[in-house]
Design a protein around this motif. Structure first.
Motif, PDB file in Angstrom:
ATOM      1  N   ARG A 114       0.825  -0.831  -0.044  1.00  0.00           N
ATOM      2  CA  ARG A 114      -0.121   0.128   0.056  1.00  0.00           C
ATOM      3  C   ARG A 114       0.897   1.120  -0.004  1.00  0.00           C
ATOM      4  O   ARG A 114       0.667   2.104  -0.548  1.00  0.00           O
ATOM      5  CB  ARG A 114      -0.729  -0.016   1.248  1.00  0.00           C
ATOM      6  N   LYS A 115       1.831   1.256   0.769  1.00  0.00           N
ATOM      7  CA  LYS A 115       2.910   2.353   0.844  1.00  0.00           C
ATOM      8  C   LYS A 115       3.352   2.534  -0.645  1.00  0.00           C
ATOM      9  O   LYS A 115       3.507   3.794  -0.985  1.00  0.00           O
ATOM     10  CB  LYS A 115       3.921   2.221   1.764  1.00  0.00           C
ATOM     11  N   PHE A 116       3.800   1.436  -1.079  1.00  0.00           N
ATOM     12  CA  PHE A 116       4.372   1.453  -2.511  1.00  0.00           C
ATOM     13  C   PHE A 116       3.482   2.229  -3.556  1.00  0.00           C
ATOM     14  O   PHE A 116       3.780   2.931  -4.210  1.00  0.00           O
ATOM     15  CB  PHE A 116       4.994   0.314  -3.000  1.00  0.00           C
ATOM     16  N   LYS A 117       2.146   1.538  -3.589  1.00  0.00           N
ATOM     17  CA  LYS A 117       1.225   2.198  -4.292  1.00  0.00           C
ATOM     18  C   LYS A 117       0.972   3.695  -4.292  1.00  0.00           C
ATOM     19  O   LYS A 117       0.741   4.425  -5.328  1.00  0.00           O
ATOM     20  CB  LYS A 117      -0.032   1.316  -4.191  1.00  0.00           C
ATOM     21  N   GLU A 118       0.862   4.173  -2.960  1.00  0.00           N
ATOM     22  CA  GLU A 118       0.606   5.485  -2.739  1.00  0.00           C
ATOM     23  C   GLU A 118       1.893   6.369  -3.032  1.00  0.00           C
ATOM     24  O   GLU A 118       1.631   7.504  -3.808  1.00  0.00           O
ATOM     25  CB  GLU A 118       0.506   5.768  -1.146  1.00  0.00           C
ATOM     26  N   GLN A 119       2.962   5.949  -2.969  1.00  0.00           N
ATOM     27  CA  GLN A 119       4.352   6.614  -3.450  1.00  0.00           C
ATOM     28  C   GLN A 119       4.151   6.579  -4.978  1.00  0.00           C
ATOM     29  O   GLN A 119       4.566   7.704  -5.508  1.00  0.00           O
ATOM     30  CB  GLN A 119       5.601   5.911  -2.824  1.00  0.00           C
TER      31      GLN A 119
END
Length: 327
Positions: A114-119
């Motif tokens: 999720r963090k990677f997708k948001e970034q």
């Protein structure tokens, strides 16, 4: 609490003997905002740009982050379970720890994704501003490095400056030499001393199929046939199993020379060539000469023997015109 009025406390130095209430002034947040707006407008504006927190925004999840779910809760879940899970727990008491670790790993991986997708979404949405900012920082860095290099170069002495210029020129020359060696060679290739193919010197070239578009040189009808007919020769043959007491043979031969000079030489030395033929035929038996293979062998042997004595060429083939044998 949210229902109470938000206040801030401004502490001052409390003089010895003064009551605590006299050393404190209470100021509301609205009053503080107005004071900041008057004293430092830029700082107040930057505070105003800070918006409320959005649920889930800006959170960072990393492996090792303590989550609210604990091992004790997982063990309790297994202990209160029934059916197959209860039987597995009884047989393998360590299963709750393994299950807990698997759940933690899965949760960390999901949150990391999720963090990677948001970034990634942030970079895609703000690709233009981020690129401009990166280019600006790059230009600033280049300008800074160029300025530092220029200042350092100016601080050099005249000898160091000349050495630096010579180094730059030598590096460029070495690069050109390497490029020349890798592409065309350092020195031009010398011309070949020998002609490897006449096609390089011809004014026009032709292509042909050697299997269907060739013509024999000696057997061509357009070439002169250098053939000489020998006189008839009667010779005694060696006796063999099927021969009688005095086998004999009468022969006439065509002799084909490789050139006209061969025919002329055989004509001039006809007696010598005829004697050579007679001595060679006498060594053949009746059975050999009477067969087709023996006649072919006789012609090949005559050709080899006559070529040994010729001086102006060689005989290509010898044919039998007439061959009569008597047992």
């Amino acid at each position: 609490m949210a229902e109470q009025e938000n206040t801030t406390k401004v502490e001052e130095e409390i003089k010895d003997g003064a009551p605590e209430a006299e050393g404190e002034d209470l100021m509301s947040l609205e009053s503080l905002d107005s004071v900041l707006a008057e004293e430092d407008p830029e700082f107040a504006q930057s505070l105003g740009e800070i918006g409320p927190d959005v649920e889930g925004a800006g959170e960072i999840y990393e492996e090792g982050l303590e989550l609210e779910y604990t091992l004790a809760e997982e063990e309790k879940l297994w202990q209160t379970a029934t059916g197959v899970r209860a039987k597995l727990l009884k047989a393998f008491p360590f299963l709750p720890r393994i299950s807990y670790k698997i759940k933690m790993k899965r949760t960390v991986m999901r949150l990391s994704f999720r963090k990677f997708k948001e970034q990634a979404r942030h970079r895609v949405v703000n690709a233009g501003p981020l690129t401009v900012a990166w280019l600006k920082s790059l230009m600033v860095g280049l300008k800074k490095n160029l300025g530092a290099g220029t200042a350092a170069f100016k601080s050099y002495s005249l000898v160091k400056k000349l050495m630096f210029v010579v180094l730059i020129v030598a590096t460029g020359a070495a690069g050109f030499v390497l490029y020349r060696v890798g592409t065309k060679g350092l020195l031009p290739h010398s011309e070949d001393l020998f002609v490897r193919s006449l096609a390089d010197w011809s004014s026009q070239k032709y292509q042909y199929d050697p299997k269907t578009e060739t013509e024999p040189f000696y057997d061509s009808t357009r070439a002169a046939q250098n053939i000489f007919l020998m006189k008839r020769m009667v010779v005694n043959l060696r006796r063999s199993g099927e021969a009688g007491s005095n086998p004999m043979g009468a022969f006439e031969f065509y002799v084909e020379g490789a050139a006209s000079d061969v025919v002329v030489e055989i004509k001039d030395r006809e007696a010598e060539v005829e004697d050579l033929f007679l001595r060679t035929i006498e060594e053949m038996t009746f059975d050999q000469v009477s067969s087709a293979e023996g006649k072919q062998a006789l012609c090949d042997r005559l050709r080899k023997e006559v070529n040994k004595v010729l001086t102006k060429g060689y005989v290509r083939r010898i044919f039998i015109k007439t061959a009569i044998v008597k047992p």
